[in-house]
Design a protein around this motif. Structure first.
Motif, PDB file in Angstrom:
ATOM      1  N   ASN A   1       1.000  -0.994  -0.235  1.00  0.00           N
ATOM      2  CA  ASN A   1      -0.057   0.178   0.026  1.00  0.00           C
ATOM      3  C   ASN A   1       1.303   1.096   0.205  1.00  0.00           C
ATOM      4  O   ASN A   1       1.866   1.027   0.399  1.00  0.00           O
ATOM      5  CB  ASN A   1      -1.046   0.048   1.068  1.00  0.00           C
ATOM      6  N   GLY A   2       0.001   2.631   0.228  1.00  0.00           N
ATOM      7  CA  GLY A   2       0.724   3.602  -0.441  1.00  0.00           C
ATOM      8  C   GLY A   2      -0.027   4.785  -1.284  1.00  0.00           C
ATOM      9  O   GLY A   2      -0.828   4.461  -0.572  1.00  0.00           O
ATOM     10  N   ILE A   3       0.823   5.509  -1.229  1.00  0.00           N
ATOM     11  CA  ILE A   3       0.166   7.068  -2.011  1.00  0.00           C
ATOM     12  C   ILE A   3       0.795   6.940  -3.313  1.00  0.00           C
ATOM     13  O   ILE A   3       1.596   7.215  -3.494  1.00  0.00           O
ATOM     14  CB  ILE A   3       0.139   8.101  -1.147  1.00  0.00           C
TER      15      ILE A   3
ATOM     16  N   ASP B   1     -13.116  -2.649   1.522  1.00  0.00           N
ATOM     17  CA  ASP B   1     -12.728  -1.724   3.191  1.00  0.00           C
ATOM     18  C   ASP B   1     -12.442  -0.081   2.009  1.00  0.00           C
ATOM     19  O   ASP B   1     -12.750   0.648   2.787  1.00  0.00           O
ATOM     20  CB  ASP B   1     -12.415  -1.848   3.871  1.00  0.00           C
ATOM     21  N   VAL B   2     -11.074  -0.711   1.390  1.00  0.00           N
ATOM     22  CA  VAL B   2     -10.696   0.417   0.870  1.00  0.00           C
ATOM     23  C   VAL B   2     -10.979   0.647  -0.486  1.00  0.00           C
ATOM     24  O   VAL B   2     -11.077   2.404  -0.459  1.00  0.00           O
ATOM     25  CB  VAL B   2      -9.233  -0.197   0.276  1.00  0.00           C
TER      26      VAL B   2
ATOM     27  N   TYR C   1      -5.135   7.139  -2.310  1.00  0.00           N
ATOM     28  CA  TYR C   1      -4.331   5.512  -1.374  1.00  0.00           C
ATOM     29  C   TYR C   1      -4.379   4.106  -3.010  1.00  0.00           C
ATOM     30  O   TYR C   1      -5.434   4.248  -3.110  1.00  0.00           O
ATOM     31  CB  TYR C   1      -5.142   5.618   0.140  1.00  0.00           C
TER      32      TYR C   1
ATOM     33  N   HIS D   1     -10.846  -6.261   3.678  1.00  0.00           N
ATOM     34  CA  HIS D   1     -10.007  -5.297   3.519  1.00  0.00           C
ATOM     35  C   HIS D   1      -9.991  -4.607   2.151  1.00  0.00           C
ATOM     36  O   HIS D   1     -10.140  -3.313   2.196  1.00  0.00           O
ATOM     37  CB  HIS D   1      -8.979  -5.463   3.846  1.00  0.00           C
TER      38      HIS D   1
ATOM     39  N   GLY E   1      -1.664  11.548  -5.145  1.00  0.00           N
ATOM     40  CA  GLY E   1      -2.704  11.691  -4.052  1.00  0.00           C
ATOM     41  C   GLY E   1      -3.758  10.656  -3.558  1.00  0.00           C
ATOM     42  O   GLY E   1      -4.632  11.045  -2.341  1.00  0.00           O
TER      43      GLY E   1
ATOM     44  N   HIS F   1     -13.587   3.399   1.548  1.00  0.00           N
ATOM     45  CA  HIS F   1     -12.911   4.631   1.071  1.00  0.00           C
ATOM     46  C   HIS F   1     -12.901   5.747   0.447  1.00  0.00           C
ATOM     47  O   HIS F   1     -11.721   6.894   0.240  1.00  0.00           O
ATOM     48  CB  HIS F   1     -12.223   4.629   2.854  1.00  0.00           C
ATOM     49  N   GLY F   2     -12.684   5.419  -0.758  1.00  0.00           N
ATOM     50  CA  GLY F   2     -12.113   5.585  -1.523  1.00  0.00           C
ATOM     51  C   GLY F   2     -11.171   5.743  -1.954  1.00  0.00           C
ATOM     52  O   GLY F   2     -10.501   6.228  -3.481  1.00  0.00           O
ATOM     53  N   GLY F   3     -10.581   4.426  -1.798  1.00  0.00           N
ATOM     54  CA  GLY F   3      -8.796   3.850  -2.106  1.00  0.00           C
ATOM     55  C   GLY F   3      -8.864   2.413  -3.768  1.00  0.00           C
ATOM     56  O   GLY F   3      -9.783   3.148  -3.833  1.00  0.00           O
TER      57      GLY F   3
END
Lengths: 197, 197
Positions: A89-91, A125-126, A96, A122, A94, A129-131
């Motif tokens: 994971n990471g960015i 869920d990501v 996720y 998981h 901007g 939340h907009g990832g």
């Protein structure tokens, strides 16, 4: 078919990617695992300022540690634990980004047992939340690697209870083929650019 | 003073937070470490759908593994490795969140040696890419916990080479006091809401 990205947009891999599917063979199979390819790719991306994405350490339950004089603490009893999240994971730009990478020797499908329920939840869920979440799947017998969005994966995992695997043909159609190169080895950010931005 | 958030906005902790600073004492010191508090908080946040933030596993170099018959693989030689990133990351309200949590027994300052250069650089990269990054610092002698934005930390870490620590008074002024409660134990998302959104 109900395969759509969270944005509602239907994605089909560009024809150009499919045409180039076998150009990676000129590099041959260098015996690198998917994890090694991704670690080198992420290090290249990080050092060139493209993104900050890391593999998480393997979860280990430490039971006993020796503290010898004048040397490093030595773990003498420990066990591997099951991961409760994905490995990477990471960015990026901007956003996720969160994904799991798996290799299979299976030639015709991706067995769903490769992903633990906690990991699938998981990823769900990501996305809530907009990832950005996906699988990177390598069919190692034919050395083909695909980026496969979490929404497709979840359809098979949570809604097709009688299925034990995802047909490779579905991953070819709705996933994106990732060509192998030298630097980076697997330019998955280029694919993220096309799909998620 | 040059303490500003990446947005350019100068942040001062709300007076109300400072006034409530000592209300946590009614809960007493229950002997929980900061890591335990954060793990329970993150589990509460996850189970209630507030965010997806996890602690990364401790990085361990595995040297030798035994594979006994009919029982789990046993690691018999391994060593702790230095972390190259922070311990906590995930997603909240669509934003990438990344932080390190540290306790110090020091009463008047936070020693900078608590953070490795790789971790400080990682936090700087996260901010460059548009993520939210901070330290959670607990002064355990007085049981006070603060959220301290990465931009303040970086000023001390990268620009004040003669300093070996951040004065506690600075963390009190520019950080945000985190009250302790029962569920969640450390409601740091409430502080993120105030500072970053």
């Amino acid at each position: 078919m109900a395969f759509r990205y969270p944005s509602g947009k239907k994605y089909t891999a560009p024809r150009s990617l499919h045409n180039n599917r076998f150009t990676h063979k000129k590099f041959g199979n260098r015996g690198m695992s998917l994890e090694e390819d991704l670690n080198e790719t992420n290090e290249y991306y990080r050092s060139t300022g493209r993104c900050v994405i890391h593999k998480k350490p393997t979860p280990i339950q430490v039971v006993h540690v020796d503290y010898p004089k004048r040397s490093a603490a030595k773990i003498t009893e420990a066990y591997f634990k099951q991961a409760s999240t994905t490995d990477y994971n990471g960015i990026y730009r901007g956003r996720y980004v969160d994904f799991e990478a798996k290799e299979t020797r299976n030639k015709t499908s991706f067995p769903l047992q490769n992903i633990h329920p906690h990991q699938a939840e998981h990823m769900r869920d990501v996305v809530k939340h907009g990832g950005i979440s996906f699988l990177i799947i390598r069919f190692s017998a034919v050395n083909e690697t695909y980026l496969y969005d979490a929404s497709y994966f979840h359809w098979w995992y949570f809604e097709q209870h009688k299925r034990k695997s995802i047909p490779k043909s579905d991953i070819e159609t709705y996933g994106s083929f990732l060509m192998e190169g030298y630097t980076p080895r697997l330019d998955y950010l280029a694919t993220i650019d096309k799909i998620y931005f």
